[in-house]
Write an enzyme that holds these catalytic residues in place. Sequence first.
Site, short mmCIF file in Angstrom:
data_model
loop_
_atom_site.label_atom_id
_atom_site.label_comp_id
_atom_site.label_asym_id
_atom_site.label_seq_id
_atom_site.Cartn_x
_atom_site.Cartn_y
_atom_site.Cartn_z
N CYS A 53 -4.83 -2.48 -11.64
CA CYS A 53 -4.95 -1.25 -10.88
C CYS A 53 -3.68 -0.40 -11.02
O CYS A 53 -3.48 0.18 -12.08
CB CYS A 53 -5.31 -1.56 -9.43
SG CYS A 53 -6.23 -0.21 -8.66
N LEU A 56 -2.83 -21.48 11.51
CA LEU A 56 -3.11 -22.91 11.34
C LEU A 56 -4.07 -23.15 10.17
O LEU A 56 -4.33 -24.29 9.80
CB LEU A 56 -3.72 -23.49 12.62
CG LEU A 56 -2.77 -23.66 13.80
CD1 LEU A 56 -3.51 -24.29 14.98
CD2 LEU A 56 -1.57 -24.53 13.42
N ASP A 67 -9.47 -13.79 4.46
CA ASP A 67 -10.21 -15.05 4.56
C ASP A 67 -11.55 -14.98 3.83
O ASP A 67 -12.06 -16.00 3.37
CB ASP A 67 -10.44 -15.44 6.03
CG ASP A 67 -9.26 -16.25 6.57
OD1 ASP A 67 -8.52 -16.83 5.76
OD2 ASP A 67 -9.07 -16.28 7.80
N GLY A 103 -9.28 -20.29 8.38
CA GLY A 103 -10.10 -19.85 7.25
C GLY A 103 -10.33 -20.98 6.26
O GLY A 103 -11.42 -21.13 5.72
N GLU A 138 -9.10 -10.09 -9.79
CA GLU A 138 -8.74 -11.23 -8.94
C GLU A 138 -9.73 -11.45 -7.80
O GLU A 138 -9.77 -12.53 -7.22
CB GLU A 138 -7.31 -11.05 -8.39
CG GLU A 138 -7.13 -10.01 -7.28
CD GLU A 138 -6.95 -8.57 -7.79
OE1 GLU A 138 -7.32 -8.30 -8.95
OE2 GLU A 138 -6.47 -7.73 -7.01
N TYR A 188 2.04 -5.81 4.62
CA TYR A 188 3.04 -6.56 5.40
C TYR A 188 2.47 -6.99 6.75
O TYR A 188 2.90 -7.97 7.34
CB TYR A 188 4.28 -5.70 5.66
CG TYR A 188 5.18 -5.54 4.46
CD1 TYR A 188 5.68 -6.66 3.80
CD2 TYR A 188 5.53 -4.29 4.01
CE1 TYR A 188 6.51 -6.51 2.69
CE2 TYR A 188 6.37 -4.14 2.90
CZ TYR A 188 6.86 -5.25 2.25
OH TYR A 188 7.68 -5.11 1.17
N GLU A 217 -0.31 10.75 -7.83
CA GLU A 217 -0.05 10.05 -6.57
C GLU A 217 1.45 10.06 -6.25
O GLU A 217 1.84 10.20 -5.10
CB GLU A 217 -0.54 8.59 -6.66
CG GLU A 217 -0.27 7.79 -5.40
CD GLU A 217 -0.73 6.34 -5.47
OE1 GLU A 217 -1.18 5.90 -6.54
OE2 GLU A 217 -0.64 5.65 -4.44
N HIS A 237 -10.12 -4.70 -9.86
CA HIS A 237 -9.40 -5.87 -9.34
C HIS A 237 -10.12 -7.16 -9.74
O HIS A 237 -10.92 -7.68 -8.96
CB HIS A 237 -9.30 -5.79 -7.81
CG HIS A 237 -8.36 -4.74 -7.35
ND1 HIS A 237 -7.04 -5.00 -7.05
CD2 HIS A 237 -8.53 -3.42 -7.15
CE1 HIS A 237 -6.45 -3.89 -6.68
NE2 HIS A 237 -7.32 -2.91 -6.74
N1 GLN Z 1 -2.53 3.63 -5.79
C1 GLN Z 1 -3.41 3.54 -6.91
C2 GLN Z 1 -4.70 4.31 -6.69
O1 GLN Z 1 -5.07 4.57 -5.56
C3 GLN Z 1 -3.70 2.10 -7.26
C4 GLN Z 1 -4.41 1.36 -6.19
C5 GLN Z 1 -4.36 -0.13 -6.36
O2 GLN Z 1 -3.51 -0.67 -7.05
N2 GLN Z 1 -5.24 -0.84 -5.66
O3 GLN Z 1 -5.39 4.64 -7.62
#
Ligand code: GLN
Length: 548
Positions: free
Chosen positions: A382, A15, A71, A18, A510, A54, A406, A508
């Site tokens: 990232c 709803l 939030d 937040g 953002e 997800y 990775e 990041h």
């Molecule tokens: N999987 C990548 C890492 O661990 C990038 C992680 C991400 O995009 N937050 O370095």
Amino acid sequence: MAKYIFVTGGVTSSLGKGIIAASLAKLLQARGIRVTIQKFDPYINVDPGTLNPYEHGECFVTEDGAETDLDLGHYERYLNIFTSQANNVTTGRIYQTVINKEREGAYLGKTVQVVPHITDEIKRRMLLIGQRNEYDVIITELGGTVGDIESLPFIEAVRQLQWELPEEDVVVIHLTLIPYLKAAKELKTKPTQHSVRMLSQEGVTPDVIVCRTEEPLSPEIRKKIALFCNVKVEAVIEAADASTIYEVPVTMMKEKLDLICLKKLNITNYPDAELTKWKEFLDKLRHPKSKVTIGLIGKYIELQDAYKSILESFVHAGAMNECKVQILNVHSESITPDNVGEKLGNLDGLLVAPGFGHRGIEGKITAVKYARENKLPFFGICLGMQMAVIEFARNILGLSKAHSTEMQADTPTPVIDLMEHQKKITVKGGTMRLGAYPCAIENDTLAKTIYGKSLISERHRHRYEFNNEYLSQFEEAGMIASGKNPESGLVEIIELPNHPFFIGVQYHPELKSSVENPQPIFVHFIKAAKEFASKRVSRNAVLEREMI
Ligand code: GLN
């Protein structure tokens, strides 16, 4: 001592508790009241860091490196303040603390129970931030819906606090849904009556009912809700659907949500709400002068909450540029070298999103190649930055097997590799490189133009990094490291000086964009996209003329 506002939810989830909590906080802040928000989540994960996007949307990271509920991102974006680990508590964390104490012998001789031991720990954490003497009001949002088995101990803690704290120090807001039945052409209050009754059975009496509704609440409906829910008519607040979440503080002000809370809290000395900057932002948001289309390349695109902070950063940066930012979600798994031109041909900018694991990787690399070769503004975050590095290594340096360890642990050319201190870590929760780190920016670079300073701080959440053994090869071929961690030398920003706008960041950005402080890379990226769009318009005009 601080005063406390609790926000509970009824009838259904989603709803927007937040947003209501953040909007109320914004209004209190606009009246000079020192306010912060915290969120208590009923699930058993110690934090959402190990949750698949997800399941739970984006994982928001705070300055102090806590992996938290999304939030908290709204709280920061609305209030322009930083939150911390203490602002997000889960059932898992509460139990972990109590069980650790039990093992240490703190309760020797006693049976450890939900009431009082778990509820005491919940209450201790609910009151914690308020004891720092930094805030006048603490808003606590309770995750989940009243009636859920798992939210019971939290509601019980609120019941105890409602009884233990002075009456004028606590407000309980219940956010509920008033559904509109098309066939009957009527708004229905019964679910709300039931939900408030359930809350009352659990011992908590709400002071304010906030009603999510698609249709306006008539005076009769308001009276009815007030009567059945034991609140004053003026404490029945209409929260109509809004075209943007940023409108909600203004609609809540019209409904006087802040004044009702302040009255109950007996806070009397406050100025008129100062919302000039907020309203200027809203005005720009509503009246854009241009439009760009940005491709968001990710693998969680079915669930928009997975990229919440990125999408909101685009809203802030769009308003700053007086430009409508339309996002075209492109599933990374759907991009192939054959269809990339068709899929990305109408974009004005390309953002390759963060992520984990190998799914969709080749599509991301193909998208980066397209942006590099077609001079399309590119922004990699990232994993997106790591993909730009791999693409450059494969297609420019000729390292055809270049990869991240990775995705391919035995690659002969690991241009992206696990950070040294990550190599011995086996536990998953809370073990990435998390939170704020400084980054030193080189002069005469795009990054320097964007930030306008030489030392910045941004938040991280990753395990892998640019492998510095390859740095000189990259720089000789034209991809430069324009930002590095001043202590460790980790590459934080890469860019291509011979491209109009090509930047990848290991952190990041953002996570630090707010209405009042839009994140500068997003702002410049939209600016570059606008320029790209206008050039395309003139290019198309020439083409059309030639065809005639
Ligand atoms: N999987 C990548 C890492 O661990 C990038 C992680 C991400 O995009 N937050 O370095």
